[in-house]
Design a protein around this motif. Structure first.
Motif, mmCIF file in Angstrom:
data_model
loop_
_atom_site.group_PDB
_atom_site.id
_atom_site.type_symbol
_atom_site.label_atom_id
_atom_site.label_comp_id
_atom_site.label_asym_id
_atom_site.label_seq_id
_atom_site.Cartn_x
_atom_site.Cartn_y
_atom_site.Cartn_z
ATOM 1 N N ALA A 92 -2.582 5.075 -13.556
ATOM 2 C CA ALA A 92 -1.320 5.717 -13.915
ATOM 3 C C ALA A 92 -1.107 5.643 -15.432
ATOM 4 C CB ALA A 92 -0.161 5.040 -13.187
ATOM 5 N N PHE A 93 -1.448 4.497 -16.036
ATOM 6 C CA PHE A 93 -1.311 4.335 -17.486
ATOM 7 C C PHE A 93 -2.193 5.352 -18.210
ATOM 8 C CE2 PHE A 93 -2.105 2.436 -21.629
ATOM 9 C CZ PHE A 93 -0.861 1.933 -21.980
ATOM 10 N N GLU A 111 9.697 9.412 -14.409
ATOM 11 C CA GLU A 111 10.842 8.613 -14.012
ATOM 12 C C GLU A 111 10.647 8.030 -12.616
ATOM 13 O OE1 GLU A 111 14.243 6.501 -14.101
ATOM 14 O OE2 GLU A 111 13.183 7.460 -15.759
ATOM 15 N N GLY A 112 10.132 8.853 -11.690
ATOM 16 C CA GLY A 112 9.878 8.369 -10.336
ATOM 17 C C GLY A 112 8.857 7.254 -10.323
ATOM 18 N N CYS A 113 7.817 7.405 -11.140
ATOM 19 C CA CYS A 113 6.770 6.379 -11.227
ATOM 20 C C CYS A 113 7.335 5.104 -11.841
ATOM 21 C CB CYS A 113 5.608 6.898 -12.058
ATOM 22 S SG CYS A 113 4.186 5.793 -12.104
ATOM 23 N N ARG A 114 8.166 5.234 -12.851
ATOM 24 C CA ARG A 114 8.743 4.063 -13.510
ATOM 25 C C ARG A 114 9.575 3.234 -12.534
ATOM 26 N NH1 ARG A 114 13.017 1.920 -15.756
ATOM 27 N NH2 ARG A 114 14.361 3.573 -14.937
ATOM 28 N N GLU A 115 10.366 3.915 -11.698
ATOM 29 C CA GLU A 115 11.198 3.211 -10.719
ATOM 30 C C GLU A 115 10.350 2.445 -9.709
ATOM 31 O OE1 GLU A 115 13.725 6.128 -8.991
ATOM 32 O OE2 GLU A 115 14.939 6.427 -10.807
ATOM 33 N N LEU A 116 9.235 3.039 -9.313
ATOM 34 C CA LEU A 116 8.336 2.377 -8.359
ATOM 35 C C LEU A 116 7.651 1.161 -9.006
ATOM 36 C CD1 LEU A 116 6.760 5.577 -6.787
ATOM 37 C CD2 LEU A 116 8.127 3.886 -5.541
ATOM 38 N N VAL A 117 7.279 1.299 -10.270
ATOM 39 C CA VAL A 117 6.642 0.190 -10.981
ATOM 40 C C VAL A 117 7.626 -0.965 -11.146
ATOM 41 C CG1 VAL A 117 5.587 -0.550 -13.161
ATOM 42 C CG2 VAL A 117 5.002 1.679 -12.179
ATOM 43 N N LEU A 126 0.823 -1.215 0.000
ATOM 44 C CA LEU A 126 0.000 0.000 0.000
ATOM 45 C C LEU A 126 0.855 1.262 0.000
ATOM 46 C CD1 LEU A 126 -2.794 -1.128 2.495
ATOM 47 C CD2 LEU A 126 -3.027 -0.780 0.028
ATOM 48 N N GLU A 127 1.988 1.199 0.676
ATOM 49 C CA GLU A 127 2.895 2.351 0.709
ATOM 50 C C GLU A 127 3.471 2.622 -0.677
ATOM 51 O OE1 GLU A 127 7.015 3.825 2.927
ATOM 52 O OE2 GLU A 127 6.014 1.987 3.579
ATOM 53 N N ILE A 128 3.889 1.561 -1.384
ATOM 54 C CA ILE A 128 4.433 1.734 -2.741
ATOM 55 C C ILE A 128 3.359 2.244 -3.692
ATOM 56 C CG2 ILE A 128 5.472 0.545 -4.712
ATOM 57 C CD1 ILE A 128 6.692 -1.444 -2.717
ATOM 58 N N LEU A 129 2.162 1.675 -3.598
ATOM 59 C CA LEU A 129 1.070 2.105 -4.471
ATOM 60 C C LEU A 129 0.690 3.556 -4.215
ATOM 61 C CD1 LEU A 129 -1.256 -1.061 -4.444
ATOM 62 C CD2 LEU A 129 0.426 -0.380 -6.167
ATOM 63 N N SER A 130 0.770 3.970 -2.959
ATOM 64 C CA SER A 130 0.492 5.366 -2.615
ATOM 65 C C SER A 130 1.516 6.293 -3.262
ATOM 66 C CB SER A 130 0.507 5.537 -1.092
ATOM 67 O OG SER A 130 0.311 6.889 -0.740
ATOM 68 N N LYS A 131 2.766 5.863 -3.278
ATOM 69 C CA LYS A 131 3.825 6.666 -3.910
ATOM 70 C C LYS A 131 3.631 6.735 -5.424
ATOM 71 C CE LYS A 131 7.402 5.798 -0.411
ATOM 72 N NZ LYS A 131 8.713 5.151 -0.133
ATOM 73 N N ILE A 132 3.153 5.640 -6.021
ATOM 74 C CA ILE A 132 2.868 5.646 -7.462
ATOM 75 C C ILE A 132 1.753 6.636 -7.762
ATOM 76 C CG2 ILE A 132 1.902 4.272 -9.357
ATOM 77 C CD1 ILE A 132 3.392 1.854 -8.246
ATOM 78 N N ASP A 133 0.738 6.639 -6.913
ATOM 79 C CA ASP A 133 -0.387 7.563 -7.071
ATOM 80 C C ASP A 133 0.091 9.015 -7.046
ATOM 81 O OD1 ASP A 133 -3.454 7.857 -7.015
ATOM 82 O OD2 ASP A 133 -2.818 9.132 -5.339
ATOM 83 N N VAL A 134 0.953 9.311 -6.108
ATOM 84 C CA VAL A 134 1.498 10.670 -5.989
ATOM 85 C C VAL A 134 2.353 11.003 -7.215
ATOM 86 C CG1 VAL A 134 3.083 12.145 -4.684
ATOM 87 C CG2 VAL A 134 1.450 10.685 -3.472
#
Length: 438
Positions: free
Chosen positions: A173-174, A138-144, A122-130
């Motif tokens: 996100a897509f 780039e930040g989203c790609r690293e999290l994915v 949930l923490e990682i998904l929250s960061k992707i959302d942000v």
């Protein structure tokens, strides 16, 4: 002293510390009882302890809990927590025992990785959302990438990630990045697309995001690109969307050609099956299916499907037959199938040879072709007789089939019977290994 020594050896054998001989005189090692999982009775590779204090192998107890059980298998007590705790003490003892007995072929169990928790996911998904709301590609790609890595570590991690809503977050996100500059966001879009193929099945919310206009155009672009992994992932996601978005896809320039190419120049069986499924959705659910079928026929799909059917495994065979059955709903499709020398031999061969579904589809196609035969010399009816259709249809009646299928078989037999005097049918020994289904 002798009695004492004997007692120690007996105790060692009971604890599994001393090997014993089997009935063939060979040395046999007994696993200590504390090292065995109470469920599987095998040596524990990842011992975990429940709230009841009983230790199990992680894989076994997680299967127990996922089956809907909320009690301890050994004590039958209700579990206060469904999160098992790693038992490092037992694991270390098991590893030491493995090392001590390596001369007996026992390999040391590797130290297991700690599985991801719902909180971490949930923490990682929250960061992707942000990240995607800030348009931080780039930040989203690293999290994915991190999510993909965790999901590939173990089936347990994958389930945890999926059940915590990763599919919907990644789909949103897509959609968000597909609305912005494509050239700038192609890297993150490709990474998300790859991750989505691990999250199947997608829920309704995820499909809603991916079914948006911008997301569909993006999927079509990936489908038409030269990169094999992009094309594979795109068609897998399109298949997951189902029939609802096929009207939109069929209207996109280049989509039909891209799907056809995936079958003509296959990447892998999974991609080929997905392509056939998407094509089936398109030609059977769209309002302009006659026009679509004509486009596919002009590309040469009939001969391609028949060539695919010559030597294909069950899943691919069923999907190819399903598409060919849909193609034969049009006059143009039927005409092209009638003109192909492979049609009758392939269709008759598939009856009673692959599966019940393949038999029904082959029979449906055969019925459509024969029923619409207009030539005086019999055309496809004679061809069907020459490859043994009459005997096979009789056999199908004898083995038993549903009423709808029986009607088609009876009608086909009547049509074929009119031309039986023109040809000599093949040897029925082709069916000698078939057995009744009842």
């Amino acid at each position: 002293m002798m009695i004492s020594s004997w007692r120690r050896r007996r105790a060692a054998r009971r604890a599994g510390k001393e090997p014993r001989r089997n009935e063939n005189g060979e040395m046999e090692l007994t696993i200590p009882r504390d090292f065995r999982c109470p469920i599987s009775l095998d040596l524990m590779k990842d011992p975990v302890t429940l709230s009841t204090g009983i230790t199990y192998d992680r894989e076994s107890i997680e299967k127990w809990i996922e089956a809907g059980n909320f009690t301890c298998p050994l004590t039958n007590q209700v579990l206060r927590s469904l999160e098992p705790i790693p038992n490092h003490t037992i694991r270390k003892r098991i590893q030491d025992w493995c090392v001590e007995n390596r001369s007996f072929g026992i390999e040391r169990i590797p130290t297991p990785r700690v599985p991801v928790s719902s909180t971490e996911v949930l923490e990682i998904l929250s960061k992707i959302d942000v990240a995607f709301k800030k348009e931080d590609g780039e930040g989203c790609r690293e999290l994915v990438v991190k999510v993909k890595s965790l999901a590939k570590e173990s089936e347990r991690n994958k389930r945890c990630i999926v059940t915590n809503g990763a599919g919907s977050v990644l789909s949103e996100a897509f959609q968000a990045f597909s609305k912005a500059s494509f050239d700038v966001n192609v890297a993150v879009l490709e990474e998300i697309l790859s991750a989505l193929t691990i999250m199947f099945p997608l829920d309704g919310e995820a499909k809603g995001f991916l079914g948006s206009v911008s997301a569909m155009h993006c999927l079509k672009w990936f489908l038409s690109s030269g990169d094999l992994s992009r094309r594979r992932n795109a068609v897998l996601v399109l298949k997951e969307l189902g029939q609802e978005k096929m009207d939109e896809l069929s209207e996109m320039e280049g989509a039909i050609e891209a799907l056809f190419k995936l079958i003509k120049d296959p990447i892998c069986p999974t991609a080929t099956k997905a392509s056939l499924t998407v094509i089936y959705y398109m030609i059977t659910s769209t309002s302009t299916n006659e026009q679509l079928i004509a486009e596919f026929v002009n590309l040469g799909i009939v001969s391609l499907l028949l060539e695919t059917l010559v030597d294909s495994e069950r899943g691919l065979c069923e999907k190819a037959l399903g598409v060919l059955d849909g193609i034969c709903n049009s006059e143009e499709g039927r005409q092209m199938a009638c003109n192909n020398a492979l049609s009758m031999p392939v269709l008759v061969k598939k009856i009673l040879r692959v599966s019940n579904l393949a038999t029904e589809l082959s029979l449906s196609i055969l019925w459509k072709l024969c029923k619409n035969e207009k030539s005086e010399d019999g055309g496809v009816l004679v061809e069907a007789l020459q490859v043994g259709a009459f005997q096979k249809l009789l056999l199908l009646l004898q083995l038993g089939c549903v009423d709808k299928t029986k009607e088609k078989v009876s009608e086909l037999l009547k049509l074929l019977n009119l031309h039986r005097n023109k040809v000599e049918c093949v040897d029925p020994m082709d069916f000698k290994d078939l057995k009744r289904s009842f």
